[in-house]
Design an enzyme around this catalytic site. Structure first.
Site, PDB file in Angstrom:
ATOM      1  N   GLN A 106       0.846  -1.195   0.000  1.00 36.82           N
ATOM      2  CA  GLN A 106       0.000   0.000   0.000  1.00 36.82           C
ATOM      3  C   GLN A 106       0.882   1.246   0.000  1.00 36.82           C
ATOM      4  O   GLN A 106       0.367   2.364  -0.026  1.00 36.82           O
ATOM      5  CB  GLN A 106      -0.890   0.006   1.245  1.00 36.82           C
ATOM      6  CG  GLN A 106      -1.822  -1.188   1.341  1.00 36.82           C
ATOM      7  CD  GLN A 106      -2.385  -1.354   2.747  1.00 36.82           C
ATOM      8  OE1 GLN A 106      -1.794  -1.979   3.617  1.00 36.82           O
ATOM      9  NE2 GLN A 106      -3.545  -0.787   2.964  1.00 36.82           N
ATOM     10  N   ASN A 107       2.201   1.070   0.068  1.00 40.63           N
ATOM     11  CA  ASN A 107       3.123   2.204   0.168  1.00 40.63           C
ATOM     12  C   ASN A 107       3.463   2.743  -1.211  1.00 40.63           C
ATOM     13  O   ASN A 107       3.479   2.005  -2.196  1.00 40.63           O
ATOM     14  CB  ASN A 107       4.398   1.774   0.895  1.00 40.63           C
ATOM     15  CG  ASN A 107       4.110   1.304   2.315  1.00 40.63           C
ATOM     16  OD1 ASN A 107       3.090   1.655   2.885  1.00 40.63           O
ATOM     17  ND2 ASN A 107       5.007   0.498   2.871  1.00 40.63           N
ATOM     18  N   ASP A 109       6.368   4.680  -1.506  1.00 36.05           N
ATOM     19  CA  ASP A 109       7.728   5.195  -1.334  1.00 36.05           C
ATOM     20  C   ASP A 109       8.785   4.467  -2.140  1.00 36.05           C
ATOM     21  O   ASP A 109       9.934   4.925  -2.208  1.00 36.05           O
ATOM     22  CB  ASP A 109       8.110   5.205   0.152  1.00 36.05           C
ATOM     23  CG  ASP A 109       7.894   3.844   0.824  1.00 36.05           C
ATOM     24  OD1 ASP A 109       8.328   2.824   0.251  1.00 36.05           O
ATOM     25  OD2 ASP A 109       7.301   3.808   1.915  1.00 36.05           O
ATOM     26  N   HIS A 124      -1.338   1.500  -4.604  1.00 36.62           N
ATOM     27  CA  HIS A 124      -1.641   2.939  -4.564  1.00 36.62           C
ATOM     28  C   HIS A 124      -0.704   3.758  -5.447  1.00 36.62           C
ATOM     29  O   HIS A 124      -0.573   4.963  -5.263  1.00 36.62           O
ATOM     30  CB  HIS A 124      -1.609   3.438  -3.114  1.00 36.62           C
ATOM     31  CG  HIS A 124      -2.653   2.803  -2.245  1.00 36.62           C
ATOM     32  ND1 HIS A 124      -2.645   2.861  -0.877  1.00 36.62           N
ATOM     33  CD2 HIS A 124      -3.760   2.072  -2.565  1.00 36.62           C
ATOM     34  CE1 HIS A 124      -3.686   2.200  -0.389  1.00 36.62           C
ATOM     35  NE2 HIS A 124      -4.368   1.713  -1.389  1.00 36.62           N
ATOM     36  N   CYS A 132       1.199  12.770 -16.608  1.00 35.60           N
ATOM     37  CA  CYS A 132       0.452  13.843 -17.263  1.00 35.60           C
ATOM     38  C   CYS A 132      -1.042  13.600 -17.121  1.00 35.60           C
ATOM     39  O   CYS A 132      -1.532  12.495 -17.346  1.00 35.60           O
ATOM     40  CB  CYS A 132       0.834  13.923 -18.743  1.00 35.60           C
ATOM     41  SG  CYS A 132      -0.152  15.135 -19.638  1.00 35.60           S
ATOM     42  N   GLU A 220       1.493  -3.664  17.678  1.00 37.08           N
ATOM     43  CA  GLU A 220       0.472  -4.116  18.618  1.00 37.08           C
ATOM     44  C   GLU A 220      -0.581  -4.917  17.860  1.00 37.08           C
ATOM     45  O   GLU A 220      -0.726  -4.744  16.650  1.00 37.08           O
ATOM     46  CB  GLU A 220      -0.211  -2.905  19.275  1.00 37.08           C
ATOM     47  CG  GLU A 220       0.709  -2.133  20.194  1.00 37.08           C
ATOM     48  CD  GLU A 220       0.071  -0.849  20.693  1.00 37.08           C
ATOM     49  OE1 GLU A 220      -1.085  -0.553  20.299  1.00 37.08           O
ATOM     50  OE2 GLU A 220       0.736  -0.151  21.474  1.00 37.08           O
TER      51      GLU A 220
HETATM   52 ZN    ZN Z   1       0.963  15.120 -21.624  1.00 34.22          ZN
END
Ligand code: ZN
Length: 254
Positions: A106-107, A109, A124, A132, A220
């Site tokens: 889901q990251n 980075d 994601h 664009c 946890e």
């Molecule tokens: Zn474009």
């Protein structure tokens, strides 16, 4: 049920991992907080400053790109210069040993790829490129794009660019591939996420429905822990950069 001591949980998780034949990992923000990237959903996180329903939407980029870019610049600054940690590296080890089919994350980075993981599905999207809004062309995200100023334009068609991340009002990516990856998975490693948000939440349910189990690595217990981890499942509490390498090394040593 007796509370498990951490060492017991690690031993049980290592045993399950050593026995499993079709292993997939699902990762979330918790694996990257140990690389210094704050959870955007946490108190004081990015979403507390920029309401995502207002800023992180496709319509905001289309109507008010300068405003949307204020959020993106803050987000990109939070990712800048971050390095993978021992948790990311443990997954590379597992894949290189032929014991991990792939990672669903889901990251945004890109730290799994930076660490060296090969098969990574980014539900994601990712923040390494800009996209664009008109022609879809991808262009590498540069530090220069972070400086205050006008929103950058596409070199091909002149339309505004957005980060290549999935915004609100956009479809999640690679969900079919993720579903195929976990189809006959017998062990799902759920790492740094409670997997309560759709569509990631559907993957543990699929694995359990198919008779597979879940190894959960979180600080946890979560709602996922409470919902049951399967016959060979285990909950491993603690920092992922500490616990995950221990489990992986023990499993590979068997
Ligand atoms: Zn474009």
């Amino acid at each position: 049920m007796w509370a498990q001591q951490p060492d017991d949980a690690i031993a049980r998780a290592a045993e399950s991992l050593a026995q499993a034949e079709r292993v997939v990992a699902l990762t979330g923000a918790g694996i990257s907080t140990e690389s210094g990237i704050p959870d955007f959903r946490s108190a004081g996180g990015l979403w507390a400053i920029f309401d995502p329903a207002e800023y992180a939407t496709l319509s905001c980029f289309l109507r008010e790109p300068e405003k949307a870019w204020r959020l993106y610049r803050a987000l990109a600054a939070a990712l800048l210069g971050r390095r993978p940690n021992a948790g990311h590296v443990a997954l590379v080890r597992l894949e290189e040993a032929g014991r991990l089919r792939g990672i669903v994350t889901q990251n945004i980075d890109g730290l799994h790829q930076t660490a060296g993981s090969g098969n990574v599905l980014e539900l994601h999207g990712e923040a390494r490129h800009l996209q664009c809004l008109a022609c879809g062309r991808l262009t590498p995200a540069l530090v220069a794009h972070l400086a205050p100023g006008p929103a950058p334009h596409c070199e091909d068609c002149g339309a505004f660019l957005k980060p290549n991340v999935v915004l609100f009002e956009e479809a999640v990516r690679d969900l079919d591939l993720a579903a195929a990856l976990v189809r006959d998975c017998d062990l799902l490693l759920v790492i740094g996420t409670s997997a309560q948000i759709v569509p990631a939440s559907t993957l543990p349910a699929r694995v359990r429905a198919g008779g597979g189990s879940i190894l959960e690595f979180n600080l946890e217990p979560t709602e996922l822990t409470a919902s049951g981890l399967g016959r060979s499942g285990a909950f491993v509490a603690g920092r992922i950069g500490t616990t995950l390498p221990l489990v992986v090394e023990r499993a590979l040593a068997r």
